[in-house]
Design a protein around this motif. Structure first.
Motif, PDB file in Angstrom:
ATOM      1  N   SER A  97       0.833  -1.210   0.000  1.00  0.00           N
ATOM      2  CA  SER A  97       0.000   0.000   0.000  1.00  0.00           C
ATOM      3  C   SER A  97       0.864   1.254   0.000  1.00  0.00           C
ATOM      4  O   SER A  97       0.573   2.226  -0.710  1.00  0.00           O
TER       5      SER A  97
ATOM      6  N   LEU B  76       1.015   3.998  -2.942  1.00  0.00           N
ATOM      7  CA  LEU B  76       0.801   5.413  -2.640  1.00  0.00           C
ATOM      8  C   LEU B  76       1.946   6.265  -3.172  1.00  0.00           C
ATOM      9  O   LEU B  76       1.721   7.342  -3.745  1.00  0.00           O
ATOM     10  N   ALA B  77       3.177   5.773  -3.007  1.00  0.00           N
ATOM     11  CA  ALA B  77       4.345   6.516  -3.493  1.00  0.00           C
ATOM     12  C   ALA B  77       4.356   6.630  -5.006  1.00  0.00           C
ATOM     13  O   ALA B  77       4.868   7.600  -5.564  1.00  0.00           O
TER      14      ALA B  77
ATOM     15  N   LEU C  43       1.392   6.319  -7.067  1.00  0.00           N
ATOM     16  CA  LEU C  43       0.175   6.925  -7.602  1.00  0.00           C
ATOM     17  C   LEU C  43      -0.018   8.381  -7.184  1.00  0.00           C
ATOM     18  O   LEU C  43      -0.576   9.174  -7.958  1.00  0.00           O
ATOM     19  N   TYR C  44       0.447   8.745  -5.986  1.00  0.00           N
ATOM     20  CA  TYR C  44       0.181  10.119  -5.531  1.00  0.00           C
ATOM     21  C   TYR C  44       0.829  11.186  -6.407  1.00  0.00           C
ATOM     22  O   TYR C  44       0.181  12.194  -6.728  1.00  0.00           O
ATOM     23  N   PRO C  45       2.101  11.033  -6.827  1.00  0.00           N
ATOM     24  CA  PRO C  45       2.666  12.066  -7.720  1.00  0.00           C
ATOM     25  C   PRO C  45       1.851  12.255  -8.991  1.00  0.00           C
ATOM     26  O   PRO C  45       1.674  13.387  -9.455  1.00  0.00           O
TER      27      PRO C  45
ATOM     28  N   TYR D 284      -1.392  11.640  -9.301  1.00  0.00           N
ATOM     29  CA  TYR D 284      -2.626  12.303  -8.890  1.00  0.00           C
ATOM     30  C   TYR D 284      -2.383  13.796  -8.640  1.00  0.00           C
ATOM     31  O   TYR D 284      -3.197  14.648  -9.029  1.00  0.00           O
ATOM     32  N   PHE D 285      -1.249  14.109  -8.037  1.00  0.00           N
ATOM     33  CA  PHE D 285      -0.941  15.519  -7.754  1.00  0.00           C
ATOM     34  C   PHE D 285      -0.783  16.313  -9.049  1.00  0.00           C
ATOM     35  O   PHE D 285      -1.258  17.446  -9.165  1.00  0.00           O
TER      36      PHE D 285
ATOM     37  N   TRP E 241      -2.964  19.580  -2.151  1.00  0.00           N
ATOM     38  CA  TRP E 241      -2.275  18.304  -1.924  1.00  0.00           C
ATOM     39  C   TRP E 241      -3.228  17.119  -1.973  1.00  0.00           C
ATOM     40  O   TRP E 241      -2.821  15.990  -2.224  1.00  0.00           O
ATOM     41  N   LEU E 242      -4.520  17.368  -1.765  1.00  0.00           N
ATOM     42  CA  LEU E 242      -5.481  16.279  -1.820  1.00  0.00           C
ATOM     43  C   LEU E 242      -6.610  16.562  -2.809  1.00  0.00           C
ATOM     44  O   LEU E 242      -7.033  15.666  -3.537  1.00  0.00           O
TER      45      LEU E 242
END
Length: 298
Positions: A23, A27-28, A30-32, A34-35, A53-54
């Motif tokens: 997980s 997250l590491a 997918l988050y960039p 998404y950002f 950020w969210l």
């Protein structure tokens, strides 16, 4: 407590630990992405101050408007699609034919051929000799300059050859020959239909390579109407940044240009990546099968 119960408890903690680790990795990764998506249509001021950020804030599509108002985008999109489709077809065709031939035990000198091919994996002629060769062949300012010099990737050739060796037993070929099947017919009627996973894998590798490539176009293409998408997006981004720098004396103009440059920067990433992100889920099933080649025996 029984041994089975202890083992079951250990397996449970192992699964929990795996879920946590995977997980965090997801997250590491997918988050960039998404950002970048939310930053591409958020206010650059809020992005720079860390408020975004969210969820997106101060929604604006000015960056995308600036990108798509440039007519070069649509021409370069067509060019990139053409280069990717034609290039991938050439790459996959040559790789499959070469890998199948090298997988056959009755090919005389196949080990020597592989030795020569492996040599090119570590040593090449260099940029200047390659450019002179492309120029001598009359391929400058044509799509063939982007396709033919890199028509076969040795790594993909080796992976495909391994797939053929592990998937197509000699007994299958012998049985086909007993029924009067020629080598060409066996390749097209039996080898290729059984090779959908590896075809999907190498097609995705080659397609992504063509889609993201801009250096070859920078070297071999001089006509802007032949530029691929990546090169046009690079030029748009550079122009936006230069425009901001040229307004150094005008504080308000500089702030506005920097704001647009930030929007364009994130928008360019999305415009360039969106087609690949759409295409990957369609090929995921075959891709997962293909990348597992040789991992399970028996």
């Amino acid at each position: 407590m029984s041994t089975a119960a202890i083992r079951k408890k250990d397996d449970m903690w192992f699964d929990i630990l795996n879920i946590i680790i995977l997980s965090l990795i997801a997250l590491a990764v997918l988050y960039p992405l998404y950002f970048v998506v939310i930053a591409s249509f958020s206010s650059p001021d809020k992005v720079n101050t860390g408020e975004v950020w969210l969820f997106p804030k101060g929604i604006t599509f000015e960056g995308y408007e600036r990108i798509f108002q440039d007519n070069r985008i649509w021409i370069s999109y067509f060019n990139t699609i053409k280069y990717t489709l034609v290039g991938t077809f050439v790459n996959v065709s040559l790789t499959l034919m070469g890998a199948y031939a090298l997988s056959r035990r009755d090919l005389a000198g196949r080990n020597v051929i592989m030795l020569f091919l492996l040599f090119t994996m570590f040593f090449s002629g260099g940029l200047i000799p390659t450019y002179l060769l492309v120029k001598k062949l009359g391929m400058l300012n044509t799509m063939w300059a982007l396709i033919l010099p890199k028509s076969v990737a040795l790594f993909n050739l080796i992976v495909t050859r391994t797939f053929f060796q592990s998937t197509l037993p000699n007994e299958l070929l012998e049985a086909a020959k007993m029924d009067g099947c020629s080598d060409f017919r066996f390749f097209f009627r039996m080898a290729l239909p059984l090779s959908k996973p590896i075809i999907a894998v190498i097609a995705l590798y080659y397609g992504v390579g063509h889609w993201n490539s801009y250096f070859d176009a920078l070297i071999y293409l001089n006509k802007e109407n032949a530029y691929p998408l990546q090169l046009i997006l690079r030029n748009i981004l550079i122009q936006s940044q230069l425009s901001a720098q040229m307004l150094g004396g005008n504080i308000d103009g500089l702030a506005a240009q920097q704001r647009i440059a930030e929007l364009v920067k994130y928008g360019v990433i999305i415009v360039a990546s969106a087609p690949l992100m759409i295409a990957y889920p369609l090929m995921q099933k075959y891709f997962v099968q293909g990348v597992m080649i040789g991992s399970v025996k028996g």
